[in-house]
Design a protein around this motif. Structure first.
Motif, PDB file in Angstrom:
ATOM      1  N   SER A 169      13.071   8.118  10.644  1.00  0.00           N
ATOM      2  CA  SER A 169      12.469   8.184   9.310  1.00  0.00           C
ATOM      3  C   SER A 169      13.303   7.410   8.292  1.00  0.00           C
ATOM      4  O   SER A 169      12.772   6.691   7.434  1.00  0.00           O
ATOM      5  N   LEU A 170      14.618   7.538   8.376  1.00  0.00           N
ATOM      6  CA  LEU A 170      15.500   6.795   7.473  1.00  0.00           C
ATOM      7  C   LEU A 170      15.324   5.284   7.667  1.00  0.00           C
ATOM      8  O   LEU A 170      15.372   4.512   6.698  1.00  0.00           O
ATOM      9  N   ALA A 171      15.109   4.868   8.895  1.00  0.00           N
ATOM     10  CA  ALA A 171      14.949   3.436   9.167  1.00  0.00           C
ATOM     11  C   ALA A 171      13.639   2.909   8.581  1.00  0.00           C
ATOM     12  O   ALA A 171      13.600   1.808   8.034  1.00  0.00           O
ATOM     13  N   LEU A 172      12.584   3.677   8.672  1.00  0.00           N
ATOM     14  CA  LEU A 172      11.280   3.213   8.190  1.00  0.00           C
ATOM     15  C   LEU A 172      11.137   3.377   6.680  1.00  0.00           C
ATOM     16  O   LEU A 172      10.539   2.529   6.010  1.00  0.00           O
ATOM     17  N   LEU A 173      11.668   4.477   6.155  1.00  0.00           N
ATOM     18  CA  LEU A 173      11.541   4.807   4.724  1.00  0.00           C
ATOM     19  C   LEU A 173      12.944   4.905   4.136  1.00  0.00           C
ATOM     20  O   LEU A 173      13.514   5.996   4.023  1.00  0.00           O
ATOM     21  N   PRO A 174      13.538   3.796   3.739  1.00  0.00           N
ATOM     22  CA  PRO A 174      14.936   3.816   3.267  1.00  0.00           C
ATOM     23  C   PRO A 174      15.173   4.752   2.094  1.00  0.00           C
ATOM     24  O   PRO A 174      16.302   5.235   1.912  1.00  0.00           O
ATOM     25  N   LEU A 217       0.822  -1.205   0.000  1.00  0.00           N
ATOM     26  CA  LEU A 217       0.000   0.000   0.000  1.00  0.00           C
ATOM     27  C   LEU A 217       0.857   1.257   0.000  1.00  0.00           C
ATOM     28  O   LEU A 217       0.493   2.277  -0.595  1.00  0.00           O
ATOM     29  N   HIS A 218       2.014   1.193   0.669  1.00  0.00           N
ATOM     30  CA  HIS A 218       2.928   2.337   0.740  1.00  0.00           C
ATOM     31  C   HIS A 218       4.335   1.823   0.409  1.00  0.00           C
ATOM     32  O   HIS A 218       5.097   1.424   1.300  1.00  0.00           O
ATOM     33  N   PRO A 219       4.716   1.797  -0.869  1.00  0.00           N
ATOM     34  CA  PRO A 219       5.962   1.137  -1.294  1.00  0.00           C
ATOM     35  C   PRO A 219       7.238   1.720  -0.702  1.00  0.00           C
ATOM     36  O   PRO A 219       8.281   1.068  -0.765  1.00  0.00           O
ATOM     37  N   LEU A 220       7.196   2.909  -0.126  1.00  0.00           N
ATOM     38  CA  LEU A 220       8.401   3.463   0.475  1.00  0.00           C
ATOM     39  C   LEU A 220       8.748   2.784   1.802  1.00  0.00           C
ATOM     40  O   LEU A 220       9.865   2.925   2.307  1.00  0.00           O
ATOM     41  N   LEU A 221       7.808   2.044   2.360  1.00  0.00           N
ATOM     42  CA  LEU A 221       8.026   1.378   3.639  1.00  0.00           C
ATOM     43  C   LEU A 221       9.023   0.237   3.516  1.00  0.00           C
ATOM     44  O   LEU A 221       9.033  -0.493   2.529  1.00  0.00           O
ATOM     45  N   ASP A 222       9.839   0.057   4.552  1.00  0.00           N
ATOM     46  CA  ASP A 222      10.658  -1.130   4.696  1.00  0.00           C
ATOM     47  C   ASP A 222       9.826  -2.165   5.445  1.00  0.00           C
ATOM     48  O   ASP A 222       9.623  -2.048   6.658  1.00  0.00           O
ATOM     49  N   ALA A 223       9.326  -3.171   4.736  1.00  0.00           N
ATOM     50  CA  ALA A 223       8.429  -4.157   5.344  1.00  0.00           C
ATOM     51  C   ALA A 223       9.081  -4.892   6.500  1.00  0.00           C
ATOM     52  O   ALA A 223       8.393  -5.360   7.419  1.00  0.00           O
ATOM     53  N   ASP A 224      10.405  -5.002   6.475  1.00  0.00           N
ATOM     54  CA  ASP A 224      11.094  -5.715   7.548  1.00  0.00           C
ATOM     55  C   ASP A 224      11.038  -4.952   8.879  1.00  0.00           C
ATOM     56  O   ASP A 224      11.310  -5.527   9.938  1.00  0.00           O
ATOM     57  N   ARG A 225      10.746  -3.653   8.807  1.00  0.00           N
ATOM     58  CA  ARG A 225      10.657  -2.838  10.024  1.00  0.00           C
ATOM     59  C   ARG A 225       9.250  -2.834  10.608  1.00  0.00           C
ATOM     60  O   ARG A 225       9.020  -2.265  11.679  1.00  0.00           O
ATOM     61  N   THR A 246      14.078  17.142   0.352  1.00  0.00           N
ATOM     62  CA  THR A 246      14.361  17.403  -1.058  1.00  0.00           C
ATOM     63  C   THR A 246      13.647  16.348  -1.897  1.00  0.00           C
ATOM     64  O   THR A 246      13.069  15.394  -1.382  1.00  0.00           O
ATOM     65  N   ALA A 247      13.716  16.512  -3.224  1.00  0.00           N
ATOM     66  CA  ALA A 247      13.009  15.601  -4.123  1.00  0.00           C
ATOM     67  C   ALA A 247      13.550  14.177  -4.001  1.00  0.00           C
ATOM     68  O   ALA A 247      14.761  13.959  -3.861  1.00  0.00           O
ATOM     69  N   LEU A 248      12.621  13.213  -4.046  1.00  0.00           N
ATOM     70  CA  LEU A 248      12.984  11.799  -3.997  1.00  0.00           C
ATOM     71  C   LEU A 248      12.870  11.188  -5.394  1.00  0.00           C
ATOM     72  O   LEU A 248      11.801  11.267  -6.008  1.00  0.00           O
ATOM     73  N   PRO A 249      13.921  10.594  -5.892  1.00  0.00           N
ATOM     74  CA  PRO A 249      13.834   9.962  -7.217  1.00  0.00           C
ATOM     75  C   PRO A 249      12.708   8.948  -7.310  1.00  0.00           C
ATOM     76  O   PRO A 249      12.059   8.815  -8.368  1.00  0.00           O
TER      77      PRO A 249
END
Length: 815
Positions: A310-315, A127-135, A231-234
């Motif tokens: 935030s970096l840990a949840l959204l790599p 549902l939210h592809p930016l998530l790290d599912a392992d976290r 900043t912008a995310l690719p």
């Protein structure tokens, strides 16, 4: 007042705009909205609000406010642009405790009728592809949540209001509010004076300044809350455009105190993970001097932990950095709820403060209904500005508790979670004795209330108390069960001092109370009556016990400051009736149990026999050396009395009863045992089991209504309503599994669908089963109907039952 009162709203933020729309839609069109800044980016909290609308709340009222906000803003556009982007909401759990919590939150929404579902880690990441599912251990998805563009939604509503005749005036700073007698008459600004019959302060964190103009406390604290943009995310390139802004669900990682939203190809990050940062209004610029006075400089050091989490949840954020940020000012209150309602001292001065975008339209609708119809359609007792006791309005109290509200925004809070500092505030005269017995105190209304006593740990009855799950075991001890059993078998003392006590006196006292209550009070001196305060449409505002102590003097057991406010507003002002709160100068002990008479009678010359002192009667007496007022009442369903005396004699009263009770095996018992016992007897708790949204017959309180009375508030509305006509009922449930003790607000399912919700619950130690009361459709309330209670994602079997569960013949009370 004329049919078309002159209404002045102070503040053109989201709440003021929404209220202007709601009022004019109902026909009140003489509305002027005054704004000290520009329209509609006023410089207040609305101007920088991130716009996340999450509907999940353990409060039915707040969920209803948010649900209406979603429905309304989703229907609005402004110049072809959306006011609400329904991208959905996603909460994720990164700890086992939070995983259990989102299951509980899912239960809340099922209770309140909002669609939601629980997700696996993989489903959450899909549902939210930016998530790290392992976290992630799991997720909670609410499809109807989304993003409100607060400025567009405000302007869209303002335009509708203006089309109906309302005026919105920019750059009008309010400098004073004029009154005539005890009513508002005009609002004074630096651009002129505006006559007013009704003034509504929607000034946000500037509200306390407006309140001071009429001497009305506005107990909120402005606190800064961090918000940053990356900043912008690719990974987001090409996904959204400036029109849509976002397509992924708004995201909350409450374990870390963080939320996220898309901003085209960037991410906005909000943090509650920092220290409370209260803001003095003296340090906030006027909109004349700053474009965004509610936006303060970003304190980067406070955001370091939030960025790491935030970096840990959204790599994907590793490819970005914080581009800009600010500390935005929002309003917080001591209990986290809004401030709504009319000033108790200045008629026509109303508040709609400490309201976030999430609840803005719902609050505005309730306010408009309140102003025009005399009552909101939604129960708002937990939002009423008059709910606070005087001690809860002390600036230091408001400051400390409001800062704690900020800290707890995303915390997992247990229903019995004890309040933090400042404590203790209000203590009964029995407090030192209770401490000596190892009382474990919780707090309510500023009062320290014993929940159980560690001195009772050695009672043999403790071994008869079954265990319970981890959540229900918090702020509980099996000692409480032993105290309940001893109450049923011997005698116990309960501190009832925190019960609000009002005294109504004067030659017209009886007539006054007769008009306002549902039961007949024209009874002899010494009578006690259970009755209801109803509103004009028959909703239950409160339940009371009214004791006629003298021909012109009544003592009322009430539910809090709102009852005092309700009665005082209805005084005629001719001095024929006086109403005062006598709680602080008095105290009360509940003496209950089959041996209560054996305890009390040897201590007094007054006849406490059943024949000499009947049920629901009151007498003046002396217990030992202590003059008391005794009322034969029992909220626990046992023989006994509520015994009142003045605060200076409280300790002596306790000692007298305690010493005499040793031969009978007396114990001191706390609120936990009390709640269990009252549910076994089916006694209602106002604000939990019933509110203004319910009528007496639905709540099983039709016996407290005397239709033969010539008139009482709500009588006409109850015409044609009776026990046989209601479509829903407050219903007793018995849970089949002895270890499944639910806590309240859980959804009840029947035939595979949610059909109601739990109000109060406890273990019934005498009936030896968990008990819950729930609102159910009338057709399911028949005793013996199987239902299921959803508890942390598990369906717990229960069955509806006839009430009361204990002593239906009432023989224990009438010995």
């Amino acid at each position: 007042m004329a049919t078309q009162p002159k209404v002045v709203i102070i503040g053109a933020g989201i709440v003021g705009c929404a209220l202007g729309d709601e009022l004019t839609a109902r026909g009140w069109t003489d509305v002027t909205v005054l704004e000290q800044g520009p329209l509609f980016a006023t410089g207040g909290s609305t101007s920088h609000a991130p716009g996340l609308v999450f509907q999940t709340s353990g409060s039915k009222t707040m969920t209803e406010f948010a649900r209406y906000t979603v429905e309304k803003y989703n229907s609005l556009t402004l110049d072809g642009r959306w006011c609400f982007n329904q991208v959905g909401g996603l909460e994720v759990a990164t700890s086992p405790e939070r995983l259990a919590e989102i299951q509980r939150r899912h239960g809340w929404l099922s209770s309140w009728g909002v669609d939601s579902r629980l997700l696996t880690p993989g489903e959450s990441a899909a549902l939210h592809p930016l998530l790290d599912a392992d976290r992630v251990l799991g997720g909670f998805h609410i499809p109807s949540d989304g993003l409100a563009d607060a400025l567009r939604a405000g302007e869209a509503q303002a335009r509708r209001a203006m089309a109906r005749g309302a005026r919105f005036l920019a750059h009008h700073t309010v400098t004073g509010i004029e009154t005539t007698g005890d009513r508002v008459s005009a609002v004074v600004t630096d651009q002129g004076t505006f006559p007013a019959d009704v003034v509504v302060s929607c000034a946000g964190f500037w509200g306390p300044s407006i309140g001071r103009m009429v001497g009305q406390p506005v107990p909120l604290v402005p606190l800064a809350h961090q918000y940053a943009r990356t900043t912008a995310l690719p990974v987001l390139e090409g996904r959204n455009d400036e029109h849509t802004q976002a397509s992924l669900p708004i995201l909350r990682n409450q374990d870390a105190g963080l939320y996220y939203r898309e901003l085209v190809d960037r991410i906005g990050i909000g943090s509650y993970a920092h220290r409370p940062m209260p803001v003095s209004l003296d340090d906030v610029a006027h909109p004349h001097d700053a474009a965004m006075p509610s936006s303060l400089a970003f304190t980067e050091a406070d955001f370091e932990g939030a960025w790491a989490d935030s970096l840990a949840l959204l790599p994907s954020l590793a490819d970005a950095k914080v581009e800009e940020g600010f500390n935005g000012i929002f309003s917080f209150t001591s209990d986290g709820m809004p401030l709504m309602g009319e000033s108790p001292t200045v008629q026509g001065f109303w508040l709609a403060e400490a309201v976030w975008v999430t609840h803005s339209a719902g609050v505005a609708r309730a306010m408009a209904e309140w102003l025009i119809d005399g009552r909101p359609g939604t129960d708002v007792h937990a939002c009423d500005v008059n709910r606070f006791e005087d001690v809860q309005l002390a600036p230091s109290y408001v400051h400390e508790r409001s800062c704690q509200s900020f800290v707890e925004v995303y915390d997992i809070l247990h229903p019995l979670q004890p309040a933090g500092a400042p404590r203790p505030l209000r203590i009964s005269p029995f407090h030192a004795r209770q401490e000596a017995l190892g009382a474990v105190f919780l707090e309510g209304g500023g009062w320290e209330r014993p929940q159980w006593y560690e001195a009772n740990a050695s009672l043999p009855e403790v071994a008869r108390v079954p265990g319970r799950g981890a959540w229900a075991s918090r702020h509980w001890s099996p000692i409480a069960g032993a105290e309940a059993l001893v109450t049923r078998e011997r005698v116990a003392l309960y501190d009832m001092t925190p019960l609000t006590r009002l005294e109504v006196t004067g030659p017209e006292a009886l007539a006054f109370l007769q008009r306002l209550t549902s039961n007949r009070l024209d009874r002899p001196v010494g009578s006690v009556t259970y009755t209801l305060l109803l509103d004009a449409v028959g909703g239950i505002r409160s339940d009371l016990t009214v004791a006629r102590l003298e021909t012109e003097r009544f003592q009322i057991g009430a539910n809090g400051n709102l009852d005092l406010d309700w009665l005082r507003r209805r005084l005629h002002g001719d001095g024929s009736v006086q109403v005062r709160d006598i709680t602080a100068g008095t105290c009360c002990l509940g003496v209950w149990g089959p041996l209560a008479r054996d305890l009390v009678q040897p201590l007094t010359d007054t006849d406490f026999s059943h024949r000499g002192f009947g049920y629901f009667k009151a007498k003046h007496a002396c217990i030992g050396d202590v003059p008391v007022t005794a009322m034969r009442l029992s909220y626990v369903g046992e023989l006994g009395w509520e015994i009142y005396t003045t605060a200076d004699l409280g300790a002596k009263l306790w000692d007298t009863l305690w010493q005499a009770g040793q031969r009978l095996g007396i114990v001191a018992a706390g609120r936990s045992a009390f709640n269990s016992l009252r549910l076994e007897k089916g006694y209602r708790s106002w604000g939990h089991d019933m509110t203004t949204e319910h009528n007496p017959y639905e709540a099983g309180l039709g016996f407290a209504v005397r239709r033969s009375k010539e008139h009482f508030t709500g009588k006409q509305a109850l015409e044609g309503i009776g026990d046989d006509t209601v479509t829903r009922r407050l219903t007793a449930l018995v849970v089949q599994d002895r270890n499944s003790v639910v806590m309240g607000h859980e959804p009840v399912h029947a035939q595979g669908r949610p059909v109601g919700y739990v109000t109060s619950a406890a273990y019934g130690y005498t009936v030896d089963a968990p008990i819950a009361y729930a609102w159910l459709p009338a057709e399911l309330a028949t005793p013996g109907t199987p239902v299921e209670i959803e508890y942390f994602g598990t369906r717990v079997p229960a069955v509806t039952a006839a009430e009361p569960l204990f002593d239906p013949e009432m023989s224990r009370l009438r010995r």
